[in-house]
Write a protein that holds these residues in place. Structure first.
Motif, PDB file in Angstrom:
ATOM      1  N   HIS A   1      46.695  36.825  90.601  1.00  0.00           N
ATOM      2  CA  HIS A   1      45.751  37.798  90.044  1.00  0.00           C
ATOM      3  C   HIS A   1      44.360  37.535  90.604  1.00  0.00           C
ATOM      4  N   VAL A   2      43.647  38.587  90.923  1.00  0.00           N
ATOM      5  CA  VAL A   2      42.279  38.475  91.447  1.00  0.00           C
ATOM      6  C   VAL A   2      41.349  39.249  90.513  1.00  0.00           C
ATOM      7  N   PRO A   3      40.296  38.629  90.012  1.00  0.00           N
ATOM      8  CA  PRO A   3      39.340  39.358  89.177  1.00  0.00           C
ATOM      9  C   PRO A   3      38.788  40.577  89.911  1.00  0.00           C
ATOM     10  N   ALA A   4      38.519  41.631  89.173  1.00  0.00           N
ATOM     11  CA  ALA A   4      38.105  42.900  89.774  1.00  0.00           C
ATOM     12  C   ALA A   4      36.914  42.741  90.703  1.00  0.00           C
ATOM     13  N   GLU A   5      35.976  41.863  90.325  1.00  0.00           N
ATOM     14  CA  GLU A   5      34.764  41.721  91.136  1.00  0.00           C
ATOM     15  C   GLU A   5      35.022  41.012  92.470  1.00  0.00           C
ATOM     16  N   ARG A   6      36.218  40.415  92.633  1.00  0.00           N
ATOM     17  CA  ARG A   6      36.521  39.711  93.885  1.00  0.00           C
ATOM     18  C   ARG A   6      37.499  40.476  94.776  1.00  0.00           C
ATOM     19  N   VAL A   7      38.046  41.569  94.275  1.00  0.00           N
ATOM     20  CA  VAL A   7      38.938  42.393  95.096  1.00  0.00           C
ATOM     21  C   VAL A   7      38.141  42.928  96.290  1.00  0.00           C
ATOM     22  N   GLY A   8      38.700  42.778  97.468  1.00  0.00           N
ATOM     23  CA  GLY A   8      38.002  43.198  98.685  1.00  0.00           C
ATOM     24  C   GLY A   8      37.421  42.049  99.477  1.00  0.00           C
ATOM     25  N   GLU A   9      37.446  40.831  98.899  1.00  0.00           N
ATOM     26  CA  GLU A   9      36.971  39.662  99.646  1.00  0.00           C
ATOM     27  C   GLU A   9      37.925  39.365 100.803  1.00  0.00           C
ATOM     28  N   VAL A  10      37.373  38.853 101.880  1.00  0.00           N
ATOM     29  CA  VAL A  10      38.175  38.435 103.029  1.00  0.00           C
ATOM     30  C   VAL A  10      38.637  36.999 102.815  1.00  0.00           C
TER      31      VAL A  10
END
Length: 278
Positions: free
Chosen positions: A188-197
């Motif tokens: 699971h990835v917190p919403a604010e970190r979705v899109g990180e490389v």
């Protein structure tokens, strides 16, 4: 891992590819005979596309189609494939590969399961698995993973939100051994970190290389609870105490989407065209 520097050390006379194929798929009956058009517009059945992908792997001792259906056997023999007939009681591709061992010479001790719904698997992926087992004699099973780009992560999340299975993810330990596989997008990835490389989200590419002994052990184990819940055969290895190593590979230039549902035909055909496969 650099494929070019290690693949030459693998004794390919001891490596065989088995393509398990069954007609009675629950999600897509008759899938191995589904027609796919390549870059030149020619339609070929999925099983032929998969056999052609296996035939591109360098130095393999044998490529074998394993099936329980005469329609698939006739089609496969028609384009020149060797075929092993297996029982309809096989519950998954790994069990079918284990049953097909009898059709392979005793000196073959590494078996690659190139699943019959993955015709876009790059030959280098299979070569990397053979090389890994050559370089790691303690390893029993190995499978490739690709670190998700933000775009692939977003696509998997979108499929999950829509109730579709867009692919399988793998959770790894620091040594590259699989901790778990899931049809959910993990971790699971917190919403604010979705899109990180560079997030540790790994797309599992469904091809495996096994030692003969590990494949025989697998066939002797009963289906495991997590395997049955997830519908992922490789979980039987983990629940049975058999370690599964992974090789992280760079994403290929073309799509590696598998044919799981009729709706996937468009994406797989696009992948064939992008790769220039006729």
């Amino acid at each position: 891992m650099t494929i070019a520097s290690t693949a030459a050390r693998a004794d390919r006379s001891r490596v065989a590819i088995i393509i398990p194929a069954r007609f009675a798929s629950q999600r897509y009956p008759g899938k191995p005979l589904a027609l796919l058009r390549g870059a030149g517009g020619r339609a070929k059945p999925l099983i032929e596309r998969s056999w052609e992908a296996a035939s591109l792997v360098s130095g393999i001792a044998k490529v074998l189609v394993a099936t329980d259906d005469d329609r698939i056997r006739v089609a496969a023999e028609g384009f020149g494939a060797a075929v092993a007939m297996t029982s309809s009681a096989c519950r998954n591709g790994t069990e079918r590969c284990a049953e097909a061992l009898a059709a392979l010479p005793d000196h073959v001790d590494v078996i690659v399961n190139l699943q019959g719904d993955a015709p876009l698997t790059p030959p280098g992926f299979v070569e990397a698995l053979a090389a890994y087992l050559a370089d790691h004699p303690e390893a029993e099973v190995v499978t490739p993973v690709v670190r998700c780009t933000p775009a692939l992560h977003a696509r998997l999340l979108a499929d999950q939100a829509a109730g579709r299975v867009g692919g399988t993810t793998a959770v790894l330990d620091r040594y590259g051994r699989a901790l778990y596989f899931s049809k959910r997008v993990l971790p699971h990835v917190p919403a604010e970190r979705v899109g990180e490389v560079g997030l540790p989200i790994f797309f599992h590419v469904g091809v495996y290389a096994y030692r003969r002994a590990a494949l025989e052990r697998y066939a002797a184990l009963p289906p495991s609870p997590l395997e049955l819940l997830e519908g992922l055969e490789q979980l039987r290895f983990l629940e049975g105490g058999i370690s599964v190593a992974t090789v992280e590979l760079a994403p290929p230039d073309a799509d590696i989407w598998e044919l799981n549902n009729p709706s996937d035909i468009t994406q797989v055909e696009a992948g064939l065209r992008a790769a220039g496969i006729d």
